[in-house]
Scaffold this motif. Structure first.
Motif, PDB file in Angstrom:
ATOM      1  N   SER A 100       0.893  -2.764   6.651  1.00  0.00           N
ATOM      2  CA  SER A 100       1.026  -3.678   7.806  1.00  0.00           C
ATOM      3  C   SER A 100       1.630  -3.130   8.885  1.00  0.00           C
ATOM      4  O   SER A 100       2.498  -2.228   8.934  1.00  0.00           O
ATOM      5  CB  SER A 100       1.713  -4.844   7.255  1.00  0.00           C
ATOM      6  N   ALA A 101       1.319  -4.000  10.074  1.00  0.00           N
ATOM      7  CA  ALA A 101       1.576  -3.362  11.465  1.00  0.00           C
ATOM      8  C   ALA A 101       3.120  -3.591  11.468  1.00  0.00           C
ATOM      9  O   ALA A 101       4.007  -2.883  12.029  1.00  0.00           O
ATOM     10  CB  ALA A 101       0.895  -3.769  12.538  1.00  0.00           C
ATOM     11  N   GLY A 171      -7.241  -3.877  -0.269  1.00  0.00           N
ATOM     12  CA  GLY A 171      -6.540  -3.084   0.894  1.00  0.00           C
ATOM     13  C   GLY A 171      -6.799  -1.538   0.737  1.00  0.00           C
ATOM     14  O   GLY A 171      -6.217  -0.851   1.731  1.00  0.00           O
ATOM     15  N   SER A 176      -9.631   0.392   5.581  1.00  0.00           N
ATOM     16  CA  SER A 176      -8.265   1.141   5.761  1.00  0.00           C
ATOM     17  C   SER A 176      -8.056   2.633   5.211  1.00  0.00           C
ATOM     18  O   SER A 176      -7.558   3.436   6.159  1.00  0.00           O
ATOM     19  CB  SER A 176      -7.285   0.274   4.609  1.00  0.00           C
ATOM     20  N   LEU A 328      -3.249   1.143  13.439  1.00  0.00           N
ATOM     21  CA  LEU A 328      -2.899   0.377  12.482  1.00  0.00           C
ATOM     22  C   LEU A 328      -3.294  -0.971  12.887  1.00  0.00           C
ATOM     23  O   LEU A 328      -3.965  -1.804  12.254  1.00  0.00           O
ATOM     24  CB  LEU A 328      -1.587   0.788  11.569  1.00  0.00           C
ATOM     25  N   GLN A 329      -2.716  -1.387  13.946  1.00  0.00           N
ATOM     26  CA  GLN A 329      -2.720  -2.686  14.438  1.00  0.00           C
ATOM     27  C   GLN A 329      -4.155  -3.168  14.453  1.00  0.00           C
ATOM     28  O   GLN A 329      -4.654  -4.162  14.109  1.00  0.00           O
ATOM     29  CB  GLN A 329      -2.143  -2.767  15.919  1.00  0.00           C
ATOM     30  N   GLU A 332      -5.950  -3.638  11.078  1.00  0.00           N
ATOM     31  CA  GLU A 332      -5.264  -4.585  10.545  1.00  0.00           C
ATOM     32  C   GLU A 332      -5.981  -5.836  11.133  1.00  0.00           C
ATOM     33  O   GLU A 332      -6.327  -6.998  10.441  1.00  0.00           O
ATOM     34  CB  GLU A 332      -3.670  -4.845  10.735  1.00  0.00           C
ATOM     35  N   GLN A 335      -9.412  -6.110   9.656  1.00  0.00           N
ATOM     36  CA  GLN A 335      -9.361  -6.866   8.247  1.00  0.00           C
ATOM     37  C   GLN A 335      -9.055  -8.397   8.352  1.00  0.00           C
ATOM     38  O   GLN A 335      -9.909  -9.144   7.784  1.00  0.00           O
ATOM     39  CB  GLN A 335      -8.223  -6.205   7.568  1.00  0.00           C
ATOM     40  N   VAL A 336      -8.020  -8.617   9.227  1.00  0.00           N
ATOM     41  CA  VAL A 336      -7.955 -10.366   9.226  1.00  0.00           C
ATOM     42  C   VAL A 336      -9.125 -10.847   9.923  1.00  0.00           C
ATOM     43  O   VAL A 336      -9.475 -12.193   9.482  1.00  0.00           O
ATOM     44  CB  VAL A 336      -6.603 -10.547  10.129  1.00  0.00           C
TER      45      VAL A 336
END
Length: 361
Positions: A100-101, A171, A176, A328-329, A332, A335-336
Motif C-alpha cells: 500500500s502507498a 494483490g 501489481s 505504487l500510488q 493502487e 486497483q481501487v
C-alpha cells in the motif's frame, strides 16, 4: 577497508538469481551473503560460494554488507527494507515498493529522515533504449505529449503459479506484479498521472486476483492514456517480448507503447519516430519514420552499477523511494478504481497521510 563493495541479496527466486548474475558482472562489487529460508535458495547460495541466512536480521548482524537487494514477495518489502535502514544499510527493493502507498510512505520517510539510500527496482529505466526515448521526448522530437497507449499482454503457464502459491493470492495479479513496470515507464516518459478510471475481470483460472484489467489515465500535463494488462492472453505486445531485454523471452519485432505528440509520435521499444514531411502537421501530408539508434546493455547490470554509485554517494538515485511510491500510488488507484468502479484523483501523499485518493462521482 574492503577492496570491493559488498552486497547481499534477500530472496533467491527467479528475480533474485538474476540480481546475483548481475552483481557478478559489475566491477568493484561482490556478493557476500544471501538470505533465503528455502532449501532451493540455500542450495543456490552454496553454488555461489556465499553464506546463506534464514533471517535478514541475522545476516545484517553477522555480515554487515554495504548494501542489500530485496527480491522477496511484496508483502515483505516494507518490513525488510525498514530492517535494513535501522542497520544503516542502503537498500534496493524490488518493485513494487510495498503493498500500500501509506505503508510505503512510512518507509520513504524513514529512509529520508535517516539519510539512508533507498532505491526501487524499476530496472527498465536503466535500459539504454528508455534513456533514448526520454531524450527524444525531452528534445521535442514529437512536440508535446498528448496521448499514450500501453499494452502488457502475455500468457503465464500454470506451473508459474504452482511454483509459488503467493502468485495466486489477492494483490498478486498482473496489475501489481507486471503493470507496475509499465506504469513506471509511462510516468517516466509522459509525466505524472493525476487521475485513473479502471476495470478488471476475475481470474479465469479461479485465483484470488484479476487476470485482465484496463485503465484510463489522466496526466497533469493534459495528456490522456490507456493501458491494458493480462497474464492470460496469448499475444506479442508486451515489454517482455518486444524489448529483447531478457533472453528467456522470445524476441518479437513489435512495440508495446505508442506515445503521441503534437508534432510526431514515438513507438517503444522499437524507437520509431513518425512525423509529417517537413514537419507539417497535416493529415494530407505523407508521414515518414525514423528509427533512433541507441546503445545496448543489460539494465539489471546497469542498475547494480548505479546502486554501487549511489551507495558511494557518487550519484543520486534514478528511481528513489519517492519515485517508487508515486508509481505504487497509480497502481493502487487502478486497483481501487476497478473494485469500486469509480474515477479516482490521485492526491499528493506527502501532503497528507489521511488519504491518497479522492473519489469523483
Amino acid at each position: 577497508m574492503h577492496s570491493k563493495l559488498r552486497l547481499a541479496i534477500v530472496g533467491l527466486g527467479l528475480v533474485g538469481k538474476r540480481h546475483a548474475e548481475a552483481v557478478a558482472l559489475v566491477p568493484d562489487v561482490e556478493l557476500v551473503a544471501v538470505v533465503d529460508p528455502n532449501e532451493s535458495g540455500q542450495d543456490a547460495a552454496i553454488g555461489m560460494g556465499v553464506p546463506c541466512f534464514e533471517t535478514i536480521g541475522a545476516m545484517l548482524e553477522s555480515v554487515g554488507p554495504d548494501g542489500v537487494i530485496l527480491a522477496t514477495p511484496t508483502l515483505l518489502h516494507v518490513e525488510q527494507a525498514m530492517t535494513c535502514i535501522e542497520h544503516k544499510c542502503p537498500v534496493l527493493v524490488e518493485k513494487p515498493i510495498g503493498v500500500s502507498a501509506l505503508e510505503a510512505h512510512a518507509l520513504v520517510q524513514m529512509a529520508n529522515n535517516r539519510d539512508i539510500p533507498l532505491l526501487v527496482g524499476h530496472h527498465r529505466r536503466h535500459n539504454p533504449l528508455i534513456r533514448k526515448a526520454r531524450q527524444a521526448i525531452d528534445d521535442g522530437l514529437i512536440g508535446d505529449v498528448r496521448a499514450v497507449q500501453g499494452t502488457c499482454w502475455f500468457y503465464k503457464p500454470d506451473h508459474y503459479f504452482d511454483a509459488a502459491s503467493w502468485r495466486k493470492r489477492e494483490g498478486a495479479g498482473p496489475v501489481s506484479v507486471n503493470l507496475v513496470h509499465d506504469i513506471d515507464l509511462i510516468r517516466y516518459l509522459c509525466g505524472e498521472v493525476s487521475a485513473v478510471q479502471a476495470v478488471a475481470a476475475p481470474s479465469a483460472r479461479g485465483f484470488e486476483n484479476e487476470d485482465v484489467a484496463s485503465a484510463l489515465l489522466e496526466f497533469k500535463n493534459g495528456a490522456i492514456g490507456t493501458i491494458s494488462v493480462s497474464d492470460s492472453v496469448v499475444a506479442p505486445w508486451s515489454w517482455e517480448f518486444t524489448s529483447r531485454e531478457n533472453p528467456n523471452y522470445p524476441p518479437i519485432p513489435e512495440s508495446c507503447y505508442l506515445i503521441g505528440g503534437s508534432e510526431g509520435s514515438l513507438s517503444v521499444p522499437d524507437l520509431r519516430v513518425w512525423t509529417h514531411q517537413d514537419r507539417q502537421q497535416d493529415w494530407w501530408t505523407p508521414l515518414s519514420a525514423t528509427t533512433l539508434t541507441r546503445d545496448a546493455s543489460d539494465p539489471l547490470v546497469n542498475q547494480v552499477a548505479h546502486f554501487r554509485d549511489v551507495i558511494l554517494r557518487k550519484a543520486p538515485p534514478l528511481v528513489s523511494g519517492s519515485e517508487g511510491l508515486r508509481t505504487l500510488q497509480v497502481i493502487e488507484a487502478i486497483q481501487v478504481s476497478a473494485q469500486q468502479r469509480v474515477r479516482l484523483e490521485i492526491q499528493d501523499i506527502t501532503a497528507s497521510a489521511l488519504g491518497t485518493y479522492r473519489t469523483v462521482v
